[in-house]
Design a protein around this motif. Structure first.
Motif, PDB file in Angstrom:
ATOM      1  N   PRO A  39       0.832  -1.208   0.000  1.00  0.00           N
ATOM      2  CA  PRO A  39       0.000   0.000   0.000  1.00  0.00           C
ATOM      3  C   PRO A  39       0.868   1.260   0.000  1.00  0.00           C
ATOM      4  CG  PRO A  39      -0.743  -1.564   1.666  1.00  0.00           C
ATOM      5  CD  PRO A  39       0.578  -2.065   1.171  1.00  0.00           C
ATOM      6  N   VAL A  40       0.310   2.336  -0.499  1.00  0.00           N
ATOM      7  CA  VAL A  40       0.944   3.647  -0.466  1.00  0.00           C
ATOM      8  C   VAL A  40       0.155   4.508   0.511  1.00  0.00           C
ATOM      9  CG1 VAL A  40       1.377   5.755  -1.778  1.00  0.00           C
ATOM     10  CG2 VAL A  40       1.895   3.531  -2.794  1.00  0.00           C
ATOM     11  N   THR A  41       0.810   4.957   1.570  1.00  0.00           N
ATOM     12  CA  THR A  41       0.155   5.769   2.597  1.00  0.00           C
ATOM     13  C   THR A  41       0.570   7.227   2.452  1.00  0.00           C
ATOM     14  OG1 THR A  41       0.105   3.916   4.155  1.00  0.00           O
ATOM     15  CG2 THR A  41      -0.147   6.120   5.077  1.00  0.00           C
ATOM     16  N   VAL A  42      -0.421   8.126   2.396  1.00  0.00           N
ATOM     17  CA  VAL A  42      -0.162   9.559   2.305  1.00  0.00           C
ATOM     18  C   VAL A  42      -1.047  10.274   3.312  1.00  0.00           C
ATOM     19  CG1 VAL A  42       0.479   9.424  -0.140  1.00  0.00           C
ATOM     20  CG2 VAL A  42      -1.893   9.923   0.495  1.00  0.00           C
ATOM     21  N   MET A  43      -0.792  11.557   3.499  1.00  0.00           N
ATOM     22  CA  MET A  43      -1.630  12.350   4.394  1.00  0.00           C
ATOM     23  C   MET A  43      -2.094  13.613   3.681  1.00  0.00           C
ATOM     24  SD  MET A  43      -0.890  14.062   8.162  1.00  0.00           S
ATOM     25  CE  MET A  43      -1.303  12.590   9.111  1.00  0.00           C
ATOM     26  N   THR A  44      -3.319  14.048   4.016  1.00  0.00           N
ATOM     27  CA  THR A  44      -3.845  15.347   3.592  1.00  0.00           C
ATOM     28  C   THR A  44      -4.381  16.054   4.827  1.00  0.00           C
ATOM     29  OG1 THR A  44      -4.441  14.550   1.388  1.00  0.00           O
ATOM     30  CG2 THR A  44      -5.558  16.536   2.170  1.00  0.00           C
TER      31      THR A  44
END
Length: 435
Positions: A39-44
């Motif tokens: 998975p690719v985890t990002v934040m906004t």
């Protein structure tokens, strides 16, 4: 029935029930994307429920984007996991969001809003996490080597707004936040005004989260004058509050004012003797115009400078389709909102880069390296092609990492923001000339 057979039957029923509970709602297992890659985890992040500017549509758009790409098998087989965080319009909140991104191993912060650049960039830089497509409100977004802005920020908007106003306004009053970020706005506006040999604007600082602005509104109208005068307000979410105070002023000072004392006529730019109002996208947008009366809004006839094409432009069709199918009637996700639009473009960048890497594992350093070495991003006409190689950077004092220095000139006509001038206007040289 033997004990062994009974135990087997109970185990089968339990497993089936668990599977059924996972399949409720979307009809697929949570996180299932059809790919076997990590998975690719990002934040906004963005502020929400604060007294100043709020941008709840940005995290909501991020979640909508994730639902869409995951329904298609993820980004190149990677499930997209989006963390969201309330930045609270505070340095402590911004720093806390950044530390959480580090702690939860986010490979990027994407499509976020914060005025507190110094508070959030330091933790991200220490962890090597790129900041992709922030809203463009803090100077740190245009100085950090790990920031990849998709627009020209407030600098391009305000400089461009000066150009837009120069042809129609003899005198300009600028009402802006009495903050560190707000202190740069008069210089930028004047750089645009002076492109047309216009004298500088009258600077009127104001408290960012005031409940009313009668004193500032009165001074702004007085300084603008009665003939070919323009009042510009750039106060984020409080711009609506300012113009509400403005339209309530007694009418004798501007000879009748016209339409709420501030926005007469249509969009031709021809003068009719009344003070005209103006602003930039983010302070005034279609959602604000709709909330304040549409065609009867006090913003009717106002000049507005934006980063992107008008909301009705066909270039936004892919985003609108995703919102329609995956936002699930979330009214925070307004396709005409500049924060939502910026988030869509920022996630377009992320998607392009992850697909270009074409690997089972995606890291923060690999994303940053791909952008630094010149990955070209086509946003479908919403911006010029984006690329962050050294030679693509504008290099303006205070804003060296601007790569998109084009803006659009819009006007409010019959309650809709429409193009005043077709296409984009390049304001790079104007930003470079600002003191």
């Amino acid at each position: 029935m033997t004990g062994r057979r009974l135990t087997s039957l109970l185990a089968y029923i339990t497993t089936s029930a668990a599977g059924a509970s996972l399949l409720t709602g979307c009809g697929v297992l949570p996180g299932a994307t059809g790919g076997s890659r990590e998975p690719v985890t990002v934040m906004t992040w963005a502020p929400d429920q604060t007294r100043a500017t709020n941008m709840p549509g940005m995290p909501a758009m991020a979640q909508t984007f994730a639902r869409w790409v995951n329904s298609q098998g993820g980004i190149d087989g990677h499930e997209l996991r989006v963390l969201t965080c309330n930045e609270h319009n505070s340095t402590a909140g911004a720093a806390a969001c950044a530390r959480r991104a580090v702690r939860e191993n986010a490979v990027a912060v994407v499509g976020s809003y914060s005025q507190n650049g110094r508070a959030f960039m330091a933790p991200l830089e220490a962890a090597g996490i790129p900041y992709i497509g922030g809203y463009g409100i803090s100077e740190d977004e245009f100085t950090s080597p790990l920031s990849y802005p998709v627009n020209g920020g407030q600098a391009s908007l305000i400089a461009g707004h000066g150009i837009q106003l120069a042809g129609s306004c003899r005198t300009v009053s600028l009402v802006r936040p009495d903050t560190l970020a707000g202190d740069r706005l008069p210089e930028l506006l004047n750089s645009g005004l002076r492109k047309a040999s216009h004298r500088g604007a009258v600077d009127i600082p104001a408290v960012e989260d005031a409940a009313e602005y009668t004193a500032q509104a009165s001074r702004a109208r007085e300084k603008a004058g009665e003939e070919q005068g323009c009042v510009t307000a750039v106060l984020g979410e409080r711009t609506q509050t300012f113009f509400d105070s403005f339209r309530r002023l007694p009418e004798q000072e501007d000879g009748g004012g016209g339409r709420g004392g501030g926005a007469p006529g249509e969009d031709s730019g021809e003068e009719n003797g009344a003070v005209r109002i103006s602003s930039v996208l983010g302070s005034v947008g279609q959602p604000v115009i709709d909330r304040t009366g549409g065609a009867h809004s006090p913003f009717e006839g106002a000049f507005v400078t934006g980063w992107y094409p008008e909301a009705g432009d066909k270039s936004w069709a892919p985003m609108r389709k995703v919102i329609q199918e995956h936002a699930f009637a979330d009214n925070r996700v307004d396709p005409a909102d500049a924060g939502v639009q910026t988030t869509w473009i920022a996630y377009t960048v992320l998607k392009d880069v992850v697909e270009a890497l074409d690997d089972d594992t995606i890291s923060a350093s690999r994303i940053a390296h791909a952008l630094d070495r010149g990955e070209r991003i086509d946003t479908g006409g919403l911006t010029p092609t984006l690329r962050w190689k050294y030679e693509d950077l504008l290099g303006a004092p205070g804003y060296p990492r601007i790569v998109n220095h084009e803006v659009t000139f819009q006007v409010v006509r019959k309650g809709r923001l429409v193009a005043q001038k077709p296409g984009f206007v390049d304001v790079g040289e104007t930003v470079l000339s600002a003191p």
